[in-house]
Scaffold this motif. Structure first.
Motif, mmCIF file in Angstrom:
data_model
loop_
_atom_site.group_PDB
_atom_site.id
_atom_site.type_symbol
_atom_site.label_atom_id
_atom_site.label_comp_id
_atom_site.label_asym_id
_atom_site.label_seq_id
_atom_site.Cartn_x
_atom_site.Cartn_y
_atom_site.Cartn_z
ATOM 1 N N LEU A 1 -54.644 -52.225 55.550
ATOM 2 C CA LEU A 1 -53.748 -51.208 55.013
ATOM 3 C C LEU A 1 -53.742 -51.328 53.496
ATOM 4 C CD1 LEU A 1 -51.631 -49.005 55.852
ATOM 5 C CD2 LEU A 1 -49.889 -50.771 55.467
ATOM 6 N N GLY A 2 -54.037 -50.222 52.798
ATOM 7 C CA GLY A 2 -54.085 -50.249 51.345
ATOM 8 C C GLY A 2 -52.984 -49.411 50.735
ATOM 9 N N SER A 3 -52.439 -49.881 49.619
ATOM 10 C CA SER A 3 -51.373 -49.157 48.939
ATOM 11 C C SER A 3 -51.947 -47.980 48.159
ATOM 12 C CB SER A 3 -50.625 -50.084 47.977
ATOM 13 O OG SER A 3 -49.667 -49.378 47.235
ATOM 14 N N ILE A 4 -51.259 -46.823 48.211
ATOM 15 C CA ILE A 4 -51.673 -45.660 47.431
ATOM 16 C C ILE A 4 -50.621 -45.310 46.376
ATOM 17 C CG2 ILE A 4 -53.173 -44.704 49.216
ATOM 18 C CD1 ILE A 4 -50.898 -42.828 50.012
ATOM 19 N N VAL A 5 -49.717 -46.242 46.113
ATOM 20 C CA VAL A 5 -48.718 -46.104 45.053
ATOM 21 C C VAL A 5 -48.669 -47.420 44.299
ATOM 22 C CG1 VAL A 5 -47.319 -44.374 46.240
ATOM 23 C CG2 VAL A 5 -46.855 -46.804 46.605
ATOM 24 N N LEU A 6 -48.017 -47.394 43.140
ATOM 25 C CA LEU A 6 -47.938 -48.618 42.341
ATOM 26 C C LEU A 6 -47.126 -49.691 43.049
ATOM 27 C CD1 LEU A 6 -48.682 -49.984 39.668
ATOM 28 C CD2 LEU A 6 -46.566 -49.064 38.696
ATOM 29 N N HIS A 7 -46.105 -49.278 43.818
ATOM 30 C CA HIS A 7 -45.298 -50.233 44.557
ATOM 31 C C HIS A 7 -45.004 -49.680 45.940
ATOM 32 C CE1 HIS A 7 -44.314 -51.211 40.299
ATOM 33 N NE2 HIS A 7 -44.493 -52.429 40.746
ATOM 34 N N ALA A 8 -45.639 -50.233 46.952
ATOM 35 C CA ALA A 8 -45.412 -49.843 48.341
ATOM 36 C C ALA A 8 -44.513 -50.896 48.993
ATOM 37 C CB ALA A 8 -46.730 -49.738 49.097
ATOM 38 N N PRO A 9 -43.236 -50.577 49.258
ATOM 39 C CA PRO A 9 -42.294 -51.589 49.748
ATOM 40 C C PRO A 9 -42.581 -52.027 51.172
ATOM 41 C CG PRO A 9 -41.281 -49.428 49.751
ATOM 42 C CD PRO A 9 -42.613 -49.267 49.084
ATOM 43 N N ILE A 10 -42.326 -53.309 51.415
ATOM 44 C CA ILE A 10 -42.477 -53.914 52.744
ATOM 45 C C ILE A 10 -41.090 -54.308 53.233
ATOM 46 C CG2 ILE A 10 -43.536 -55.781 54.076
ATOM 47 C CD1 ILE A 10 -45.573 -56.032 51.720
ATOM 48 N N TYR A 11 -40.692 -53.802 54.409
ATOM 49 C CA TYR A 11 -39.360 -54.075 54.949
ATOM 50 C C TYR A 11 -39.441 -54.909 56.221
ATOM 51 C CZ TYR A 11 -37.966 -50.387 51.721
ATOM 52 O OH TYR A 11 -37.752 -49.639 50.596
ATOM 53 N N SER A 12 -38.340 -55.540 56.547
ATOM 54 C CA SER A 12 -38.301 -56.393 57.728
ATOM 55 C C SER A 12 -38.245 -55.589 59.022
ATOM 56 C CB SER A 12 -37.083 -57.320 57.660
ATOM 57 O OG SER A 12 -35.883 -56.565 57.629
ATOM 58 N N ASP A 13 -37.772 -54.342 58.962
ATOM 59 C CA ASP A 13 -37.668 -53.481 60.137
ATOM 60 C C ASP A 13 -38.124 -52.071 59.772
ATOM 61 O OD1 ASP A 13 -36.112 -55.140 62.291
ATOM 62 O OD2 ASP A 13 -35.039 -55.477 60.403
ATOM 63 N N MET A 14 -38.289 -51.240 60.778
ATOM 64 C CA MET A 14 -38.715 -49.857 60.545
ATOM 65 C C MET A 14 -37.518 -48.996 60.185
ATOM 66 S SD MET A 14 -41.695 -49.304 63.429
ATOM 67 C CE MET A 14 -40.754 -50.060 64.777
ATOM 68 N N GLU A 15 -36.796 -49.437 59.182
ATOM 69 C CA GLU A 15 -35.621 -48.737 58.672
ATOM 70 C C GLU A 15 -35.543 -48.972 57.171
ATOM 71 O OE1 GLU A 15 -33.711 -46.791 60.282
ATOM 72 O OE2 GLU A 15 -34.143 -47.244 62.388
ATOM 73 N N ALA B 1 -49.025 -45.810 51.953
ATOM 74 C CA ALA B 1 -50.207 -46.621 52.237
ATOM 75 C C ALA B 1 -51.168 -45.858 53.147
ATOM 76 C CB ALA B 1 -49.796 -47.946 52.881
ATOM 77 N N THR B 2 -52.397 -46.369 53.255
ATOM 78 C CA THR B 2 -53.429 -45.715 54.048
ATOM 79 C C THR B 2 -54.360 -46.750 54.672
ATOM 80 O OG1 THR B 2 -55.255 -44.121 53.973
ATOM 81 C CG2 THR B 2 -54.942 -45.499 52.039
ATOM 82 N N LEU B 3 -54.974 -46.358 55.821
ATOM 83 C CA LEU B 3 -56.016 -47.182 56.434
ATOM 84 C C LEU B 3 -57.384 -46.874 55.836
ATOM 85 C CD1 LEU B 3 -54.977 -46.979 60.206
ATOM 86 C CD2 LEU B 3 -54.542 -48.849 58.606
#
Length: 564
Positions: A74-88, A143-145
């Motif tokens: 998975l690649g980021s397509i923005v300067l900051h792609a946030p990663i969260y602990s849950d799908m919320e 992000a994108t595959l």
């Protein structure tokens, strides 16, 4: 600022600029959660790894991220792609989540992470949530595959093999524009008046021409022919221009913002277009290369890994060698080795010289002869105490587990020692802490968040605005105070910063990789959580000459006792 002309490699470090110029510590990382909901917490609580990914993680670990793992990525397509602990989104209360999702970290352009291919579509992210193999979720909006996606390729990933993650450039003149895209020649003449050789107005009689000069409105309209903007005026007494960071923003025209002399940029690549050579910055702006000087490392110095062969910084007169225990002395300037008689009454030069940054193992024995204090090296010769900085860590924090990591920062001696458990030293080096009224705050803290690189900027009363894009290897431990790399000076062993703990680049990289929270493969930043707390940082003593003078008052100079 220096007025004489210097070669680029020297000029890059002659500008008196510090990454920690904000009152009360360094500037916070700008835009670290750009484009994400405002409810993102800066210090999240508990985090939960994705249980369904555990088997894949074991396989990935066995194979190595690039050595047998076939994807997907998975690649980021923005300067900051946030990663969260849950799908919320953090703070959202939906069903079982009850707002417990927290920010774990983020990705950047060009960075890729191992991922489960199937996205989970939800109303809060119609594009779908991707589950990372090392835990956490990223909304597909960011992000994108497809690793051939043009936005994934907007910037290269940080170089984690070098001392610095990016190439850095120094802006050497006021007003240099950062364009949103390559401008035409007509636009350049409009927004870069120095290209047309337009004469300056006579300097006003007022001692400070900036005091009565109002900045023109932002936007894409050029100033009137008879009007001079701040960057066209001569600075009073050669000092900084009387502008703020907000004044540098240019609105919605071709120019996104302008820079003050001394600003640093993180540079991605150079290219030719419209008859000019340009730099593309990591955050996807364009600036003319003839206004930028590529910065070089001020020093290759690094500290000592204890118990390793050839672990010290090699110099002309003292090759790399092994040191097994504390205390350690670091030479602050070229000096001599000394021989002392058995009666400890006389001293004379011994064979061999010492160079700046030499690391010397000490026995702990010391003597004073004719008012001069000497410390004995483990090789039998002696050093003068005035020539070196010696590690003098304080007591370990309370409730420390047998192998828990912690860091001791001694402001008086300007040293840092990393420990595992109460008394096992792992690494030692020199630092530069806050100078003058900007003394680094003493106390016992934990690392809250870590960034491979993030921008620090602020407005300061004495130095004007400053900005350093992508300061390397930042570890925030107390508000805006941080450990981080400093490539723009080599004054380690003396106070230098405006509050942060400056480290030589190789030291910052080494400490960053050792401390917690650890960064999973491909992540650009990670945040400590309740289940995975950050490494403790204990700051004690008082920096030489700090907190003196009329500006020495809280919060820059707090009277805070160390709490272990």
């Amino acid at each position: 600022m220096p007025s004489r002309r210097r070669p680029p490699y020297a000029l890059a470090f002659a500008i008196p600029i510090a990454a920690c110029s904000a009152p009360g510590g360094c500037g916070e990382p700008r835009g670290s959660t750009a484009g994400v909901p405002a409810t993102v917490p800066s210090a999240p609580g508990a985090a939960t790894a994705a249980p369904s990914a555990s088997a894949a993680v074991a396989t990935l670990s066995d194979a190595g991220a690039d050595g047998g793992y076939g994807g997907p990525w998975l690649g980021s397509i923005v300067l900051h792609a946030p990663i969260y602990s849950d799908m919320e989104w953090p703070g959202a209360k939906r069903g079982d989540s009850d707002g417990k999702s927290v920010l774990l970290g983020y990705l950047r352009y060009g960075q890729k992470v191992p991922v489960i291919a199937d996205a989970h579509k939800k109303s809060n992210c119609p594009e779908g949530w991707y589950e990372l193999l090392y835990g956490g979720f990223v909304c597909a909006k960011y992000a994108t595959l497809d690793l051939e996606h043009p936005r994934f390729k907007l910037a290269s990933p940080p170089n984690l093999d070098a001392a610095l993650p990016y190439t850095y450039g120094l802006n050497y003149a006021n007003g240099t524009p950062l364009y949103r895209s390559v401008p035409s020649r007509k636009e350049r003449l409009k927004f870069e008046p120095w290209l047309s050789g337009r004469p300056r107005k006579p300097k006003p009689d007022d001692d400070n021409p900036y005091a009565a000069a109002a900045l023109p409105d932002a936007g894409d309209a050029a100033p009137d022919a008879g009007e001079l903007r701040w960057y066209e005026r001569e600075a009073p007494d050669g000092g900084p221009p009387a502008v703020t960071l907000d004044d540098l923003e240019e609105g919605g025209g071709p120019v996104a913002r302008r820079m003050v002399k001394g600003f640093f940029l993180s540079l991605d690549h150079q290219f030719d277009a419209a008859g000019t050579t340009w730099w593309k910055t990591v955050d996807n702006y364009t600036t003319p290369s003839d206004r930028i000087l590529v910065a070089k490392l001020a020093t290759e110095f690094h500290g000592v890994w204890f118990g390793r062969d050839d672990a010290t910084y090699p110099t002309k007169n003292y090759p790399a060698h092994r040191i097994d225990k504390l205390p350690v002395a670091f030479v602050l300037h070229g000096s001599k080795r000394w021989s002392i008689d058995d009666a400890h009454k006389h001293f004379e030069p011994a064979e061999g010289a010492l160079d700046r940054y030499d690391a010397v193992g000490l026995t702990g024995d010391k003597v004073r002869i004719q008012g001069i204090e000497f410390w004995q090296s483990t090789e039998g010769w002696w050093v003068r105490s005035i020539d070196v900085a010696r590690t003098e860590p304080g007591p370990a924090p309370f409730s420390l587990t047998p192998h828990e990591k912690w860091i001791d920062v001694n402001l008086k001696m300007q040293t840092l020692v990393a420990f595992e458990g109460p008394s096992t030293p792992i690494y030692a080096t020199l630092i530069s802490s806050g100078r003058n009224e900007h003394e680094t705050v003493p106390g016992s803290f934990r690392i809250r968040e870590k960034h491979i690189a993030a921008t620090m900027d602020a407005d300061t009363a004495s130095d004007g605005p400053y900005s350093i894009q992508d300061v390397p290897y930042i570890e925030y431990f107390n508000g805006s105070y941080a450990l981080h790399g400093a490539f723009w000076h080599a004054a380690f062993g003396s106070v230098k910063s405006h509050g942060c703990v400056n480290l030589a680049p190789w030291d910052a990289k080494a400490i960053f990789g050792w401390t917690d929270p650890q960064l999973p493969e491909g992540w650009h930043a990670a945040y400590a959580t309740k289940d995975h707390p950050g490494t403790r940082v204990v700051v004690h003593e008082k920096g030489p000459g700090t907190c003196e003078g009329p500006e020495a008052q809280p919060p820059e100079c707090p009277d805070v006792p160390v709490q272990h």
